[in-house]
Write an enzyme that holds these catalytic residues in place. Sequence first.
Site, mmCIF file in Angstrom:
data_model
loop_
_atom_site.group_PDB
_atom_site.id
_atom_site.type_symbol
_atom_site.label_atom_id
_atom_site.label_comp_id
_atom_site.label_asym_id
_atom_site.label_seq_id
_atom_site.Cartn_x
_atom_site.Cartn_y
_atom_site.Cartn_z
ATOM 1 N N ARG A 72 0.836 -1.217 0.000
ATOM 2 C CA ARG A 72 0.000 0.000 0.000
ATOM 3 C C ARG A 72 0.865 1.260 0.000
ATOM 4 O O ARG A 72 0.543 2.263 0.619
ATOM 5 C CB ARG A 72 -0.977 0.013 1.165
ATOM 6 C CG ARG A 72 -1.830 -1.263 1.303
ATOM 7 C CD ARG A 72 -2.489 -1.670 -0.024
ATOM 8 N NE ARG A 72 -3.343 -2.850 0.107
ATOM 9 C CZ ARG A 72 -3.083 -4.046 -0.450
ATOM 10 N NH1 ARG A 72 -2.000 -4.219 -1.195
ATOM 11 N NH2 ARG A 72 -3.918 -5.054 -0.294
ATOM 12 N N LEU A 116 4.111 5.609 7.035
ATOM 13 C CA LEU A 116 5.365 4.980 7.467
ATOM 14 C C LEU A 116 5.268 3.459 7.383
ATOM 15 O O LEU A 116 4.229 2.881 7.729
ATOM 16 C CB LEU A 116 5.597 5.390 8.934
ATOM 17 C CG LEU A 116 6.698 4.702 9.706
ATOM 18 C CD1 LEU A 116 8.055 5.161 9.195
ATOM 19 C CD2 LEU A 116 6.562 5.011 11.186
ATOM 20 N N LEU A 156 5.407 0.425 8.968
ATOM 21 C CA LEU A 156 5.351 0.130 10.397
ATOM 22 C C LEU A 156 6.261 -1.027 10.785
ATOM 23 O O LEU A 156 6.650 -1.154 11.944
ATOM 24 C CB LEU A 156 3.896 -0.168 10.800
ATOM 25 C CG LEU A 156 2.958 1.047 10.677
ATOM 26 C CD1 LEU A 156 1.502 0.628 10.830
ATOM 27 C CD2 LEU A 156 3.304 2.109 11.708
ATOM 28 N N GLY A 179 1.991 9.140 7.314
ATOM 29 C CA GLY A 179 3.045 9.743 6.504
ATOM 30 C C GLY A 179 2.616 10.017 5.077
ATOM 31 O O GLY A 179 3.223 10.857 4.398
ATOM 32 N N GLU A 187 1.348 13.326 5.280
ATOM 33 C CA GLU A 187 2.480 14.239 5.501
ATOM 34 C C GLU A 187 3.195 14.563 4.189
ATOM 35 O O GLU A 187 3.543 15.722 3.935
ATOM 36 C CB GLU A 187 3.461 13.631 6.502
ATOM 37 C CG GLU A 187 2.874 13.526 7.911
ATOM 38 C CD GLU A 187 3.894 13.049 8.918
ATOM 39 O OE1 GLU A 187 4.490 13.895 9.599
ATOM 40 O OE2 GLU A 187 4.092 11.813 9.022
ATOM 41 N N GLU A 222 -1.589 7.604 13.617
ATOM 42 C CA GLU A 222 -0.506 7.613 14.610
ATOM 43 C C GLU A 222 -1.069 7.539 16.023
ATOM 44 O O GLU A 222 -0.517 6.863 16.891
ATOM 45 C CB GLU A 222 0.335 8.901 14.474
ATOM 46 C CG GLU A 222 1.245 8.919 13.261
ATOM 47 C CD GLU A 222 0.574 9.445 11.995
ATOM 48 O OE1 GLU A 222 -0.672 9.492 11.951
ATOM 49 O OE2 GLU A 222 1.295 9.793 11.054
ATOM 50 N N GLY A 269 5.898 12.244 12.284
ATOM 51 C CA GLY A 269 7.332 12.491 12.315
ATOM 52 C C GLY A 269 7.878 12.987 10.993
ATOM 53 O O GLY A 269 9.075 13.197 10.839
HETATM 54 C C1 1HE Z 1 1.896 -2.041 5.573
HETATM 55 C C2 1HE Z 1 1.436 -0.732 5.829
HETATM 56 C C3 1HE Z 1 2.280 0.136 6.568
HETATM 57 C C4 1HE Z 1 -0.071 -1.784 4.701
HETATM 58 N N1 1HE Z 1 3.462 -0.345 6.986
HETATM 59 N N2 1HE Z 1 3.075 -2.456 6.018
HETATM 60 N N3 1HE Z 1 -0.094 3.765 8.683
HETATM 61 C C5 1HE Z 1 -1.189 3.056 9.092
HETATM 62 O O1 1HE Z 1 -1.426 2.886 10.264
HETATM 63 C C6 1HE Z 1 -2.025 2.471 7.994
HETATM 64 C C7 1HE Z 1 -1.759 0.993 7.929
HETATM 65 N N4 1HE Z 1 -2.396 0.381 6.779
HETATM 66 C C8 1HE Z 1 -3.728 0.122 6.712
HETATM 67 O O2 1HE Z 1 -4.498 0.524 7.550
HETATM 68 C C9 1HE Z 1 -4.210 -0.655 5.512
HETATM 69 O O3 1HE Z 1 -3.108 -1.370 4.975
HETATM 70 C C10 1HE Z 1 -4.839 0.220 4.387
HETATM 71 C C11 1HE Z 1 -6.163 0.798 4.860
HETATM 72 C C12 1HE Z 1 -3.913 1.363 3.963
HETATM 73 C C13 1HE Z 1 -5.065 -0.678 3.143
HETATM 74 O O4 1HE Z 1 -5.843 -1.794 3.500
HETATM 75 P P1 1HE Z 1 -5.845 -3.084 2.547
HETATM 76 O O5 1HE Z 1 -6.871 -4.037 3.106
HETATM 77 O O6 1HE Z 1 -5.973 -2.653 1.148
HETATM 78 O O7 1HE Z 1 -4.377 -3.727 2.654
HETATM 79 P P2 1HE Z 1 -3.725 -4.609 3.835
HETATM 80 O O8 1HE Z 1 -4.129 -6.030 3.695
HETATM 81 O O9 1HE Z 1 -3.944 -3.993 5.174
HETATM 82 O O10 1HE Z 1 -2.163 -4.447 3.528
HETATM 83 C C14 1HE Z 1 -1.529 -5.126 2.464
HETATM 84 C C15 1HE Z 1 -0.091 -5.379 2.891
HETATM 85 O O11 1HE Z 1 0.554 -4.125 3.091
HETATM 86 C C16 1HE Z 1 -0.006 -6.099 4.230
HETATM 87 O O12 1HE Z 1 1.172 -6.867 4.220
HETATM 88 P P3 1HE Z 1 1.142 -8.465 3.889
HETATM 89 O O13 1HE Z 1 2.586 -8.872 4.013
HETATM 90 O O14 1HE Z 1 0.243 -9.064 4.914
HETATM 91 O O15 1HE Z 1 0.601 -8.590 2.480
HETATM 92 C C17 1HE Z 1 0.166 -4.967 5.209
HETATM 93 O O16 1HE Z 1 0.787 -5.373 6.413
HETATM 94 C C18 1HE Z 1 1.040 -4.024 4.427
HETATM 95 N N5 1HE Z 1 0.939 -2.659 4.883
HETATM 96 N N6 1HE Z 1 0.213 -0.595 5.284
HETATM 97 C C19 1HE Z 1 3.832 -1.607 6.707
HETATM 98 N N7 1HE Z 1 1.940 1.410 6.826
HETATM 99 C C20 1HE Z 1 7.221 9.712 9.766
HETATM 100 S S1 1HE Z 1 6.074 9.280 10.867
HETATM 101 C C21 1HE Z 1 4.678 8.752 9.990
HETATM 102 C C22 1HE Z 1 3.833 7.918 10.902
HETATM 103 C C23 1HE Z 1 2.827 7.130 10.150
HETATM 104 O O17 1HE Z 1 2.730 7.174 8.960
HETATM 105 S S2 1HE Z 1 1.820 6.170 11.125
HETATM 106 C C24 1HE Z 1 0.601 5.594 10.055
HETATM 107 C C25 1HE Z 1 0.942 4.239 9.516
#
Ligand code: 1HE
Length: 267
Positions: free
Chosen positions: A35, A73, A75, A118, A121, A141, A149
């Site tokens: 994603r 980010l 995660l 992010g 951001e 976050e 961040g």
């Molecule tokens: C990820 C990430 C990620 C997906 N880091 N691996 N961001 C979040 O808290 C958002 C996290 N992501 C989600 O809530 C969902 O993935 C989505 C709503 C964006 C998309 O959902 P979906 O159903 O289309 O996909 P999925 O099944 O959740 O994800 C597909 C794969 O991408 C899956 O990995 P897989 O190995 O199981 O296939 C997920 O783990 C992976 N994936 N998002 C790592 N963010 C500088 S500071 C900034 C601080 C932040 O940005 S915090 C917010 C983080």
Amino acid sequence: MSAAKSGFDITLPRSLRAERRNDIAILSLTRAEKRNAIDDPTVAGIEAFFSALPDAIKAVVLAGEGEHFCSGLDLSELTARDIAQGIAHSRSWHRAFERIEFGKAPVVAVLHGAVVGGGLEIAAACHIRVAERSAYYALPEGSRGIFVGGGGAVRLPRLIGTARMMDMMLTGRTYDAEEGQAIGISHYLVAAGAGLAKGIELAKRIAGNAPMTNFAVTHVLPRIAESDPAAGYVAEALISSIAQGDDEAKARLKAFLEKRAPKTLRN
Ligand code: 1HE
């Protein structure tokens, strides 16, 4: 991606792809399977790309492949960091996104699906935001036990206000594309699948401006807006006279007076 393949004098990580269309560059996040989560190589690639942007590129479009613009980010990288590494990591995002915000060329972001953490951001660091109707905005976050961040604490209050950002982080509130348009996250709202074409259209328009105007708007205007009014008026007088004194401005004004330039009509 290799330098030769991208058409840019730079090697990008697999999570990024650059394409050149005359004086416009399109930089895409290409990690759809995650994603478009931003990992360390992606941050470094973004910094390198915008640092090495050729002078001939006059505007950039930033887009994301797959169903989502960016899930923020990566995660999976977070758990391994100690406090000092966390600070260094945040500062690396700051450097990369400053290259977008205060780089050589204006940047148009094309948003769809998740624009979260992010992802929001990086969108905020761009100059123009085009949203497709599928776009939605969140700052997860708060619920992940972390904090923004990537410059979000600075840019987002300026974009949507501190009160809205607090609400998004404390309560997990999300905004859909229409709400995001209403509160000023996006400048343009378009149908699903129409974002890239709109982004390119806007980038072409931006690329056609006088370079000094684009510099003044992206580098000087934000600084004037942040300064006290007295300093702001002086800076405005200086930059407006610099822009007017440029040959490009003189040629454009002459063209209008000789009825060779388009009028400013409602578009
Ligand atoms: C990820 C990430 C990620 C997906 N880091 N691996 N961001 C979040 O808290 C958002 C996290 N992501 C989600 O809530 C969902 O993935 C989505 C709503 C964006 C998309 O959902 P979906 O159903 O289309 O996909 P999925 O099944 O959740 O994800 C597909 C794969 O991408 C899956 O990995 P897989 O190995 O199981 O296939 C997920 O783990 C992976 N994936 N998002 C790592 N963010 C500088 S500071 C900034 C601080 C932040 O940005 S915090 C917010 C983080």
